[in-house]
Design an enzyme around this catalytic site. Structure first.
Site, PDB file in Angstrom:
ATOM      1  N   ARG A  67      -3.131 -13.948 -12.206  1.00 39.87           N
ATOM      2  CA  ARG A  67      -2.029 -13.589 -11.315  1.00 39.87           C
ATOM      3  C   ARG A  67      -2.596 -13.297  -9.934  1.00 39.87           C
ATOM      4  O   ARG A  67      -3.433 -12.403  -9.769  1.00 39.87           O
ATOM      5  CB  ARG A  67      -1.283 -12.374 -11.855  1.00 39.87           C
ATOM      6  CG  ARG A  67      -0.203 -11.863 -10.903  1.00 39.87           C
ATOM      7  CD  ARG A  67       0.491 -10.625 -11.465  1.00 39.87           C
ATOM      8  NE  ARG A  67       1.322 -10.030 -10.444  1.00 39.87           N
ATOM      9  CZ  ARG A  67       1.185  -8.781  -9.968  1.00 39.87           C
ATOM     10  NH1 ARG A  67       0.245  -7.995 -10.459  1.00 39.87           N
ATOM     11  NH2 ARG A  67       1.981  -8.320  -9.039  1.00 39.87           N
ATOM     12  N   HIS A 111       3.152  -9.343  -2.119  1.00 41.93           N
ATOM     13  CA  HIS A 111       2.352  -8.190  -2.521  1.00 41.93           C
ATOM     14  C   HIS A 111       2.011  -7.387  -1.257  1.00 41.93           C
ATOM     15  O   HIS A 111       0.854  -7.202  -0.908  1.00 41.93           O
ATOM     16  CB  HIS A 111       1.088  -8.638  -3.259  1.00 41.93           C
ATOM     17  CG  HIS A 111       0.486  -7.578  -4.130  1.00 41.93           C
ATOM     18  ND1 HIS A 111       0.181  -7.777  -5.455  1.00 41.93           N
ATOM     19  CD2 HIS A 111       0.139  -6.289  -3.866  1.00 41.93           C
ATOM     20  CE1 HIS A 111      -0.348  -6.681  -5.972  1.00 41.93           C
ATOM     21  NE2 HIS A 111      -0.371  -5.757  -5.014  1.00 41.93           N
ATOM     22  N   GLU A 156       5.872  -4.343  -7.009  1.00 38.20           N
ATOM     23  CA  GLU A 156       6.064  -2.915  -6.791  1.00 38.20           C
ATOM     24  C   GLU A 156       6.858  -2.598  -5.515  1.00 38.20           C
ATOM     25  O   GLU A 156       6.345  -1.966  -4.583  1.00 38.20           O
ATOM     26  CB  GLU A 156       4.710  -2.195  -6.765  1.00 38.20           C
ATOM     27  CG  GLU A 156       3.949  -2.341  -8.073  1.00 38.20           C
ATOM     28  CD  GLU A 156       2.675  -1.487  -8.125  1.00 38.20           C
ATOM     29  OE1 GLU A 156       2.354  -0.832  -7.119  1.00 38.20           O
ATOM     30  OE2 GLU A 156       2.027  -1.485  -9.181  1.00 38.20           O
ATOM     31  N   ASN A 291       3.619  -2.856 -14.357  1.00 38.27           N
ATOM     32  CA  ASN A 291       2.386  -2.291 -13.804  1.00 38.27           C
ATOM     33  C   ASN A 291       2.326  -0.826 -14.195  1.00 38.27           C
ATOM     34  O   ASN A 291       3.176  -0.032 -13.775  1.00 38.27           O
ATOM     35  CB  ASN A 291       2.357  -2.414 -12.277  1.00 38.27           C
ATOM     36  CG  ASN A 291       2.308  -3.855 -11.804  1.00 38.27           C
ATOM     37  OD1 ASN A 291       2.236  -4.784 -12.606  1.00 38.27           O
ATOM     38  ND2 ASN A 291       2.342  -4.048 -10.500  1.00 38.27           N
ATOM     39  N   TYR A 293      -0.238   2.661 -14.681  1.00 35.85           N
ATOM     40  CA  TYR A 293      -1.513   3.353 -14.493  1.00 35.85           C
ATOM     41  C   TYR A 293      -1.477   4.773 -15.050  1.00 35.85           C
ATOM     42  O   TYR A 293      -2.417   5.209 -15.708  1.00 35.85           O
ATOM     43  CB  TYR A 293      -1.884   3.390 -13.004  1.00 35.85           C
ATOM     44  CG  TYR A 293      -2.188   2.040 -12.430  1.00 35.85           C
ATOM     45  CD1 TYR A 293      -3.460   1.484 -12.533  1.00 35.85           C
ATOM     46  CD2 TYR A 293      -1.208   1.285 -11.793  1.00 35.85           C
ATOM     47  CE1 TYR A 293      -3.748   0.227 -12.020  1.00 35.85           C
ATOM     48  CE2 TYR A 293      -1.480   0.033 -11.277  1.00 35.85           C
ATOM     49  CZ  TYR A 293      -2.753  -0.486 -11.392  1.00 35.85           C
ATOM     50  OH  TYR A 293      -3.034  -1.738 -10.891  1.00 35.85           O
ATOM     51  N   GLU A 357      -0.314  -5.332 -14.443  1.00 33.44           N
ATOM     52  CA  GLU A 357      -1.410  -4.531 -13.879  1.00 33.44           C
ATOM     53  C   GLU A 357      -1.682  -3.347 -14.794  1.00 33.44           C
ATOM     54  O   GLU A 357      -0.754  -2.648 -15.204  1.00 33.44           O
ATOM     55  CB  GLU A 357      -1.089  -3.991 -12.475  1.00 33.44           C
ATOM     56  CG  GLU A 357      -1.104  -5.024 -11.371  1.00 33.44           C
ATOM     57  CD  GLU A 357      -0.909  -4.393  -9.990  1.00 33.44           C
ATOM     58  OE1 GLU A 357      -1.256  -3.205  -9.814  1.00 33.44           O
ATOM     59  OE2 GLU A 357      -0.400  -5.097  -9.100  1.00 33.44           O
TER      60      GLU A 357
END
Length: 781
Positions: A67, A111, A156, A291, A293, A357
């Site tokens: 990606r 992005h 995002e 995504n 984290y 991600e």
């Protein structure tokens, strides 16, 4: 399917973004983006020229998907109109190279690198930008659509809208809640318009990648079913609407959450939401990129001001949890990924998901035999286990893309963060596969995880690597001053290379917990009363929410030091948070020798394995100096506080390095801690250095003294002399003129202290946290 095997058709891959890896920002007709204006990435990873080598690395890893994002200003330098064919040629060649290697390209159109030309016409808060985005999507698909099947419109958008337009931490650096909400809506509109264009052009799959941070209270992190108070439930729901509902609901259900619109209306009005917009936004999508984290941990806190990144978050405290953290200070909570995927699958059962991600920043060390990033391997392994648990429960997750293939330019944090599977030496662009890359390659080859968990190194392993005794390693870990500098350096290097985590002290507490924490305060000194007050407020709030009691202790005399050490050695507290004195504090060493886990505010003068929280004083001072240089100031002096203070040393270093990069010589005058000493130092500086056009002071208190001194000399600020401070104390905006300064994240440091101590109490890996500072430009500079 076994408990360690993924489905046969599961997609394994990795991700990057154009601005973070390509470099070549001024080459082959590429126009500037908002990030070129906000933060120069320089050569980044030179992926623009080295993509064949990087594709070979991916082929060696065995990944099935890559990606990447297309740089909008490389394709349309002015954002619209004229197409740059050379820019498209790069992506043409990259796609062909990937396909030849058997790797499927996943293209992200946006992005975060909006063309600067469009920003100057209003950027995302302007409705026209959404239509220009659709035109850009058409141009890219016209060139690549015959070979690219999967297209992600945005990455995002919450981050781009609210971190970039409300908090001002990311490009374009705006601080307007109204702009953030209008930008968010226009990004959604751009997504819908682009999705419609892509679908009409024959795109096989259209999707979007959103950032997800499951919103939990501290208690829910370990007990997801915990019943919440009415106040906490409302706090969780409000932040979830701001972060997730604001994007999921319009895209997937064609509506905004009602209670979200109340916040938008009172902040930005609703005039930007026009009839028919939601119908356009709700284009069917084939894939939702996830995504993930870390979770977002909150609790109700009456009187707490709104976080700038979350307009409408009044009376909510963003807090932390007792868990390990990454080098960025992000909590490591793999179980929240299982919760997230389960929720998405229940609420949107027909939607295909992909982890687009997931990864972590850790401090890596290059050794003669590689990069042994044990913590990163552990992070990815635990998240894959959490992902597998969700798949086994029915979540429709078709793949996992690690962030990131390469160490790269980490946005506002620059090159100090390393997320990559592949280490990049940014000076030489040399690539080295880390242990995590080799481990990931094995996972891909067997289609799942091994049966054995990662074994962590021991104290004896460190001693063998450093060629010292076990006792020497123990003394270094405990911060004892008796160890020679050479032996200390060898041990610390071995610790970094092996990823050793000292947790014996935490284990010793398991059978005798008191649930009491000592918060030891010294005189505020250079750090200031505001930081001390914030530490007391936030540390108390965070630790009490984790079920801990706080004992406040003052360390202002030798007798108080003795009492504190006795209190800790008697086992009356589980751990210690220490705000040591600004100069060398013997209490730090004495407490480090006890069994109680210890964390410090401020980098210690003697390096040890006692974790600390600090602000990046070097980068902050460099940013202040570089700002003055950009303003055309070439004769810059510095009024510097006592150089025995570590923070002052670092600020002096940052200032000097910024000047030296421009071939300029620093002029420094030493002062004390108070403004009166700065008055005298300023007079000496101007006398010794001659004509200056700017002065940087190592603290706001000293900067206030500089302002008084130059006013007394009849100089005008900033016409004759610009003045910049450091700290952003409360009085900085009330000086005359208002003081340009470097803001330190006061609440962030306080919360990080509590998080580090809770991690140590659980025996989890802990890494010192160095938070970024930010420049605040006011009239004096």
């Amino acid at each position: 399917m076994s408990r360690t095997k993924f489905p046969e058709d599961f997609v394994w891959g990795t991700s990057t973004s154009a601005y973070q890896v390509e470099g070549a920002n001024g080459e082959d007709g590429r126009g500037p983006s908002i990030w070129d204006t906000f933060s120069d990435s320089g050569a980044a990873c030179d992926h623009y020229h080295r993509y064949p080598d990087d594709v070979r690395l991916m082929k060696d890893l065995g990944v099935g998907a890559y990606r990447f994002s297309v740089s909008w200003p490389r394709v349309l330098p002015e954002g619209a109109g004229r197409v740059n064919p050379v820019g498209l040629d790069f992506y043409d060649k990259l796609v062909d190279e990937l396909l030849d290697a058997g790797i499927k390209p996943y293209v992200t159109l946006y992005h975060w690198d909006l063309p600067q030309a469009l920003e100057e016409r209003g950027g995302w808060p302007e409705r026209d930008t959404a239509y220009r985005f659709a035109d850009y999507a058409q141009v890219v698909h016209d060139r690549l659509g015959d070979r690219v099947g999967t297209w992600l419109t945005l990455n995002e958008p919450w981050v781009a809208a609210f971190i970039g337009h409300a908090a001002g931490i990311h490009a374009p650096g705006r601080k307007s809640a109204a702009d953030a909400f209008t930008a968010a809506h226009h990004m959604l509109l751009g997504h819908g318009l682009a999705a419609r264009v892509l679908r009409a052009a024959g795109a096989a799959e259209v999707g979007v990648a959103l950032n997800f941070a499951p919103v939990l209270t501290p208690g829910q992190v370990t007990d997801p079913g915990k019943k919440l108070s009415e106040e906490d439930a409302e706090a969780v729901d409000r932040i979830d609407r701001l972060m997730h509902g604001q994007f999921l609901e319009p895209m997937l259900r064609g509506r905004y959450p009602d209670r979200l619109l109340e916040i938008v209306d009172r902040t930005a009005g609703l005039g930007h939401v026009r009839e028919g917009d939601l119908e356009v936004i709700a284009q069917p999508i084939d894939l939702l990129g996830v995504n993930y984290y870390a979770p977002c941990v909150v609790q109700a806190q009456p009187g707490e001001p709104a976080d700038p990144a979350y307009p409408g978050s009044e009376d909510i405290l963003f807090t932390t949890v007792p868990t390990a953290v990454t080098a960025m200070g992000w909590a490591i909570v793999p179980s929240a990924l299982t919760l997230l995927l389960g929720r998405l699958s229940r609420e949107y059962p027909d939607l295909n998901l992909m982890i687009t991600e997931n990864g972590a920043d850790f401090a890596d060390t290059v050794t003669g035999d590689g990069v042994h990033d044990t913590d990163r391997v552990s992070f990815i392994e635990e998240h894959l286990r959490a992902l597998l648990a969700a798949v086994e429960e029915g979540a429709k997750v078709r793949g996992y893309l690690v962030w990131s293939l390469l160490d790269c330019h980490e946005w506002a944090d620059g090159y100090q963060r390393r997320f990559g599977l592949v280490h990049v030496d940014f000076a030489t662009q040399r690539r080295i596969m880390k242990d995590s890359a080799l481990w990931y390659r094995d996972v891909i080859r067997r289609g799942g995880l091994g049966d054995d968990r990662l074994k962590r190194p021991t104290l004896e392993t460190v001693a063998a690597r450093a060629h010292v005794s076990r006792a020497t390693v123990s003394r270094v870990i405990n911060g004892e001053l008796s160890v020679s500098a050479d032996a200390r350096a060898k041990v610390l290097l071995a610790v970094k290379e092996l990823g050793y985590v000292p947790n014996a002290a935490a284990r010793s507490l398991v059978t005798r917990r008191t649930d009491t924490i000592a918060l030891v305060l010294s005189a505020p000194g250079q750090r200031g009363d505001a930081l001390t007050a914030a530490v007391v407020h936030y540390v108390t709030s965070v630790l009490e929410s984790a079920g801990k009691r706080i004992t406040l202790m003052l360390s202002d005399t030798a007798e108080s030091h003795r009492r504190i050490v006795q209190h800790v050695e008697a086992g009356l507290v589980d751990g210690v948070i220490l705000l040591p004195a600004d100069d060398t504090d013997p209490l730090t060493e004495r407490l480090a020798r006890t069994d109680a886990p210890l964390v410090l505010l401020g980098k210690p003068a003697v390096t040890s394995l006692v974790p600390y929280v600090d602000v990046d004083n070097v980068a902050g001072a460099a940013a202040a100096t570089e700002h003055l240089l950009r303003q055309g100031r070439r004769h810059i002096g510095m009024v510097c506080g006592p150089t025995q203070l570590v923070a002052v040393q670092d600020r002096l270093t940052g200032h000097r390095e910024a000047l030296q990069r421009e071939g300029l010589r620093p002029h420094v005058a030493l002062a004390g801690l108070d403004g009166e000493s700065a008055v005298a130092a300023t007079a000496r500086l101007l006398h010794d250095a001659g004509r200056l056009d700017a002065i940087f002071a190592s603290s706001d208190e000293l900067a206030a003294g500089v302002l008084r001194a130059v006013e007394g000399m009849g100089l005008r600020v900033p016409a004759d002399l610009a003045v910049v401070g450091f700290g952003d104390v409360a009085a900085a905006s009330w000086t005359s003129p208002a003081l340009t300064t470097v803001r330190v994240p006061v609440a962030g440091q306080a919360k990080a202290l509590a998080r580090l101590l809770l991690s140590r109490l659980e025996g989890r890996p802990t890494t010192s946290v160095v938070l970024p500072a930010s420049l605040v430009v006011r009239d004096s500079g």
